[in-house]
Design a protein around this motif. Sequence first.
Motif, PDB file in Angstrom:
ATOM      1  N   ASP B 150       8.934  -0.593   1.665  1.00  0.00           N
ATOM      2  CA  ASP B 150       8.065   0.486   1.183  1.00  0.00           C
ATOM      3  C   ASP B 150       6.634  -0.007   0.973  1.00  0.00           C
ATOM      4  O   ASP B 150       5.677   0.660   1.369  1.00  0.00           O
ATOM      5  N   LEU B 151       6.491  -1.171   0.348  1.00  0.00           N
ATOM      6  CA  LEU B 151       5.140  -1.657   0.055  1.00  0.00           C
ATOM      7  C   LEU B 151       4.395  -2.026   1.334  1.00  0.00           C
ATOM      8  O   LEU B 151       3.166  -1.973   1.378  1.00  0.00           O
ATOM      9  N   THR B 153       4.159  -0.298   3.849  1.00  0.00           N
ATOM     10  CA  THR B 153       3.437   0.883   4.346  1.00  0.00           C
ATOM     11  C   THR B 153       2.096   1.026   3.630  1.00  0.00           C
ATOM     12  O   THR B 153       1.221   1.732   4.108  1.00  0.00           O
ATOM     13  N   ILE B 154       1.952   0.369   2.490  1.00  0.00           N
ATOM     14  CA  ILE B 154       0.722   0.486   1.688  1.00  0.00           C
ATOM     15  C   ILE B 154      -0.238  -0.663   1.964  1.00  0.00           C
ATOM     16  O   ILE B 154      -1.446  -0.450   2.094  1.00  0.00           O
ATOM     17  N   GLY B 173      -3.953  -0.839  -0.426  1.00  0.00           N
ATOM     18  CA  GLY B 173      -4.448  -0.760   0.949  1.00  0.00           C
ATOM     19  C   GLY B 173      -5.377   0.418   1.118  1.00  0.00           C
ATOM     20  O   GLY B 173      -5.850   0.999   0.137  1.00  0.00           O
ATOM     21  N   MET B 175      -4.970   3.473   2.072  1.00  0.00           N
ATOM     22  CA  MET B 175      -4.620   4.831   1.629  1.00  0.00           C
ATOM     23  C   MET B 175      -4.418   4.941   0.123  1.00  0.00           C
ATOM     24  O   MET B 175      -4.374   6.032  -0.426  1.00  0.00           O
ATOM     25  N   ALA B 178       0.210   0.964  -4.906  1.00  0.00           N
ATOM     26  CA  ALA B 178       1.551   1.254  -5.393  1.00  0.00           C
ATOM     27  C   ALA B 178       2.002   0.173  -6.349  1.00  0.00           C
ATOM     28  O   ALA B 178       1.696  -1.010  -6.161  1.00  0.00           O
TER      29      ALA B 178
END
Lengths: 266, 266, 266
Positions: B150-151, B153-154, B173, B175, B178
């Motif tokens: 998941d991380l 993606t960030i 990142g 976007m 998190a």
Amino acid sequence: MLELRLVQGSLLKKVMDAIKDLVNDANFDCSSASFALQAMDSSHVALVALLLRAEGFEHFRCDRNISMGMNLGNMAKMLKCAGNDDIITIKGDDGSDTVTFMFESPTQDKIADFEMKLMDIDSEHLGIPDAEYQAIVRMPSAEFMRICRDLATIGDTVVISVTKEGVKFSARGDMGSANIVLRQNTTVDKPEEATIIEMNEPVSLTFALRYMNSFTKATPLSNTVTLSLSAELPIVVEYKIAEMGYIRYYLAPKIEDDEEETKPEA
Amino acid sequence: MLELRLVQGSLLKKVMDAIKDLVNDANFDCSSASFALQAMDSSHVALVALLLRAEGFEHFRCDRNISMGMNLGNMAKMLKCAGNDDIITIKGDDGSDTVTFMFESPTQDKIADFEMKLMDIDSEHLGIPDAEYQAIVRMPSAEFMRICRDLATIGDTVVISVTKEGVKFSARGDMGSANIVLRQNTTVDKPEEATIIEMNEPVSLTFALRYMNSFTKATPLSNTVTLSLSAELPIVVEYKIAEMGYIRYYLAPKIEDDEEETKPEA
Amino acid sequence: MLELRLVQGSLLKKVMDAIKDLVNDANFDCSSASFALQAMDSSHVALVALLLRAEGFEHFRCDRNISMGMNLGNMAKMLKCAGNDDIITIKGDDGSDTVTFMFESPTQDKIADFEMKLMDIDSEHLGIPDAEYQAIVRMPSAEFMRICRDLATIGDTVVISVTKEGVKFSARGDMGSANIVLRQNTTVDKPEEATIIEMNEPVSLTFALRYMNSFTKATPLSNTVTLSLSAELPIVVEYKIAEMGYIRYYLAPKIEDDEEETKPEA
């Protein structure tokens, strides 16, 4: 201050999957009554309207109307990080340029905060007038998805023709042609498997399958889909979201050069 | 002469999946006590150490210490040809330039011999000193895999921060950002679902997510994973292999320019 | 006039999957007795022969022998639009340049007509003489598929060697070599899991794995496969289609320069 807590968080993940391929960036409009979105697709051909009413949330606080511009691809990526059983809370502060998605696992042992940058998006809210439709078809959403997918192997457009007896979906292309007829059928054991036709007059309209197939990304949100058709009006493809609202797609019919293709067939 | 018979052959397939993306070629070291491997990843950043003790094999014969250089991609391809219920035997002869993997189906009706060419690989065995760690976290391996995925993606890096209350994984990142917090939790029904923290002092370290995600390829080997952290020491990510040994990954923390990022957070 | 109604429509979908990768265009030959196809693969190396007898259809009407040229890729795409429980009817009219596939859902609420353009295809029907084979092996089709797939990771060709004791599949390549032996085994609980060898004399032949792997696309049609082998004759790989007929693939053995490779092994 905005705080919207949705116990059934997976619903929000499905909503994103239903919109993100069609729309890149959009404003979510939040009032004391609802969390909603209305946006044209990126080629300005189709319109999508989402409504999630406050009553459907476990907790819904929105002190004043705000509009939050989000990149839907990024939002979908963040929501994918929520577990399917997680509770999702959307949080915003007045004047902040971020929104926070909080994911709580059912056991409360895992808490995730995903903070996303907001965007300024110009958009005008289109008024969608209520209309009378010549024909309204309610059918299983999985069947509609299957038909749109199958016909896309044959051609680029689908002709949807409604008569009292049934609804016909037709396509034509280089390898041949296809007609798929669903009969009106209200006597099935499970109501969600019924095909129900309300018709004032027969109608036959042509639509781009590419968009229809995008709309069917909403299939996991509802067992049934409703198609509302009238000559010279956009079709409305509606998926109800149980106890919360709906997602509706609007698409104008194609005007065919070939009269044969648009003429209602008996 | 070498002959190692492993009834639970699928374990060896999982071991290959846990190593082959990280390391191209490596020496397997076989003694009378164990079948082991230690290798740097191809970019010389991470270290992987595998230990399979002789007791875990149904039959274990190794007359003298030998080191067999193998291409792990080829070895993984060959082991993929073993059925999940097959018994796998690794056979070697002194001075031979090949190794043989024999797969026996449970009914003994199918016997496969895969003979693989060995390679000469220069490698020096690094001594890994025992160390005291500031914090040791044991958690479900599937949860760790999910968080790293998941991380990613960030952002590109994860900050792992341990306090008495829990362990926090953070990324940042373009976007947004998190934070995922797992609380210490020892009272679950199933011991493998517990998150247990042994901590001498709080620690917060930054690691490349790309490597973390490679390490999680070992998830099928164990329900739990142990993270051992100390400032200025490589993290140890350990997956125990039941009754046989372990696979351990070592990765040095990143030194961040931005002090904010590495400072332990309350 | 042609009308062939097959209650078990999914069978026709499986037949297409078994042929379409090997043959682009082919004539289906329909008589009062059967619906059949015989075609060389596009590189003119392998031959495929399909027979579906009239008795296997619920309704079979074919007034005079006709040959219908079809693009198998298009036909497969259309048949993919049939549901797995649908009844499929193939309809043709004398002199028409189209064929129609009708799909009826079990409840009869959905009826689809797919009309496909026919093609003119030059083809000569090859007589396939009955032959005596040195060895005939019947084995589980899933096992044969697995072996062909596994050996394709090792090399480009497979040597199939049959003795009274068993059948051996061998391959060799850059990373090493593999031998897979199946023992004759007739005492299994389920007859479809047996490996049965009828042998007049030992035989060892070499075949291109690429074709073998194409043939195994027919695996869903039958639990067992039969390999018929003789020196200097094409191998016959046959999948029986229950109560209807068969699909047979023919492939000539490769003549190896290296004697070692083709010599029968003890």
